[in-house]
Design an enzyme around this catalytic site. Structure first.
Site, PDB file in Angstrom:
ATOM      1  N   PHE A  11       0.738  -1.115  -0.141  1.00  0.00           N
ATOM      2  CA  PHE A  11      -0.089  -0.137  -0.116  1.00  0.00           C
ATOM      3  C   PHE A  11       0.935   1.248  -0.022  1.00  0.00           C
ATOM      4  CE2 PHE A  11      -1.711   2.630   3.752  1.00  0.00           C
ATOM      5  CZ  PHE A  11      -2.393   3.737   2.809  1.00  0.00           C
ATOM      6  N   LEU A  76      10.430  -0.728   3.631  1.00  0.00           N
ATOM      7  CA  LEU A  76       9.227  -0.872   3.939  1.00  0.00           C
ATOM      8  C   LEU A  76       8.513  -2.263   4.068  1.00  0.00           C
ATOM      9  CD1 LEU A  76       9.355   1.970   2.365  1.00  0.00           C
ATOM     10  CD2 LEU A  76       6.917   1.774   2.226  1.00  0.00           C
ATOM     11  N   TYR A 149       5.396  -7.512  17.667  1.00  0.00           N
ATOM     12  CA  TYR A 149       5.510  -6.611  16.593  1.00  0.00           C
ATOM     13  C   TYR A 149       6.207  -5.346  17.034  1.00  0.00           C
ATOM     14  CZ  TYR A 149       4.330  -3.534  12.661  1.00  0.00           C
ATOM     15  OH  TYR A 149       4.287  -2.740  11.620  1.00  0.00           O
TER      16      TYR A 149
END
Ligand code: UDP
Length: 322
Positions: A11, A76, A149
């Site tokens: 995205f 990314l 995470y």
């Protein structure tokens, strides 16, 4: 100038690729299409300055070639979305830590400048809002997978800062807060695409918990502009920056706004966190960035407000081919 974007079919990566191409940069992307999609880059694939490798960033042979060919790296590629993280913690931890390890080692081999994308999850459940880059982190126990995470991204940050400190490798860290825009899917749990799709179908909007949790949403093009500007700012090297929007909204108000904007007949359904994610799931109550550091570095100012963002995304779901 040649730029490598890891996760370039994702995205945010696909918007970054498009913007760099428009600036005359030759763009190389590597993406294993685990969460990235070819649809996201379909419109730029025939551009003469666009190159694609469908591969995992942990493939060192392919990455060695790409890093050696490019001048700068935007890293990314990462596991995305809290839902995915809770469901697949092994993949999350390995992908985030081992992927960044490869990127930094190879960047160091060829002395390439790297921008590492990190996350506001770094702050954990700290209540000291707005969050400043040097704030303490407050995390839950290792038995709750959500925190893997935050911890895996923290290792990425430590490693990038260590390469800068010890090896003089030019690294920059950008901590993203909730980013939204066209091409983000609701598949990995992200709230805005999910609510818009639910509203357009007339399904109930699934508000988790009591809906009083606060988030600030940033338009993807503001993030992309910040990434490009940080990359070209010498003073940003060796630094960590929050990038986001500092205007918050509760998730319940967000749901109401989306129902109103789509003219939907949907209602709101309150879903307990334990049902939405897993038993004992801990959410962040309020997540707001302090933007003074990034404003001072690159004169950053988010240009898009939530109302515009929602209109763009609603339009994207109504007309997916635009
Ligand atoms: N959320 C929600 N309903 C959904 C998806 C998400 O209420 O269908 C909530 C989620 O619990 C969180 C907020 O919306 O408090 C933002 O979730 P998202 O996954 O987009 O990003 P996060 O802030 O968790 O990284």
């Amino acid at each position: 100038m040649k730029a490598l974007i890891t996760g370039g079919a994702g995205f945010i990566g696909s918007h970054l690729a498009e913007r760099l191409l428009a600036k005359g940069v030759e763009v190389y992307i590597i993406d294993d299409l685990s969460t990235g999609r070819l649809d996201n880059i379909e419109h730029i694939r025939s551009h003469p300055h666009f190159h694609l490798a469908v591969e995992d960033v942990r493939n060192e042979t392919v990455m060695d070639r790409l890093v050696s060919e490019c001048d700068v790296i935007y890293h990314l590629a990462a596991a995305v979305g809290v839902e995915l993280i809770v469901k697949s913690p092994v993949e999350t931890i390995e992908r985030n830590i081992l992927g960044t390890d490869v990127v930094l080692r190879l960047a160091n081999r060829y002395l390439r400048k790297v921008l590492i994308t990190s996350t506001s999850e770094i702050y954990g459940k700290s209540e000291a809002v707005p969050f400043k880059e040097d704030d303490d982190r407050v995390l839950g126990p290792t038995t709750k997978s959500r925190w893997s995470y935050s911890s895996s991204k923290a290792i990425d940050e430590f490693l990038a800062l260590a390469y800068f400190k010890e090896r003089k490798l030019e690294t920059i860290i950008m901590r993203l807060f909730n980013t939204v825009g066209p091409r983000q899917t609701g598949r990995y749990g992200m709230v805005i695409p999910r609510f818009i799709q639910q509203a357009l179908k007339g399904d109930p909007l699934t508000v988790y918990g009591d809906g009083q949790q606060v988030r600030c949403f940033t338009y993807v093009l503001d993030v992309v502009e910040a990434a490009i500007n940080l990359m070209s700012t010498p003073l940003a090297v060796g630094q960590v920056y929050n990038v986001g929007n500092d205007r918050g909204i509760t998730i319940e108000s967000l749901a109401q706004k989306i129902i109103e904007k789509t003219g939907s007949s949907s209602t709101i359904e309150y879903v307990p966190y334990a049902k939405a994610y897993e038993e004992g799931f801990e959410d962040m109550r309020v997540r707001v960035p302090d933007l003074s550091k990034v404003k001072a570095a690159i004169d950053y100012q988010p240009r898009f407000h939530l109302d515009d963002i929602l209109e763009f995304v609603i339009d994207h779901f109504k007309n997916p081919l635009d």
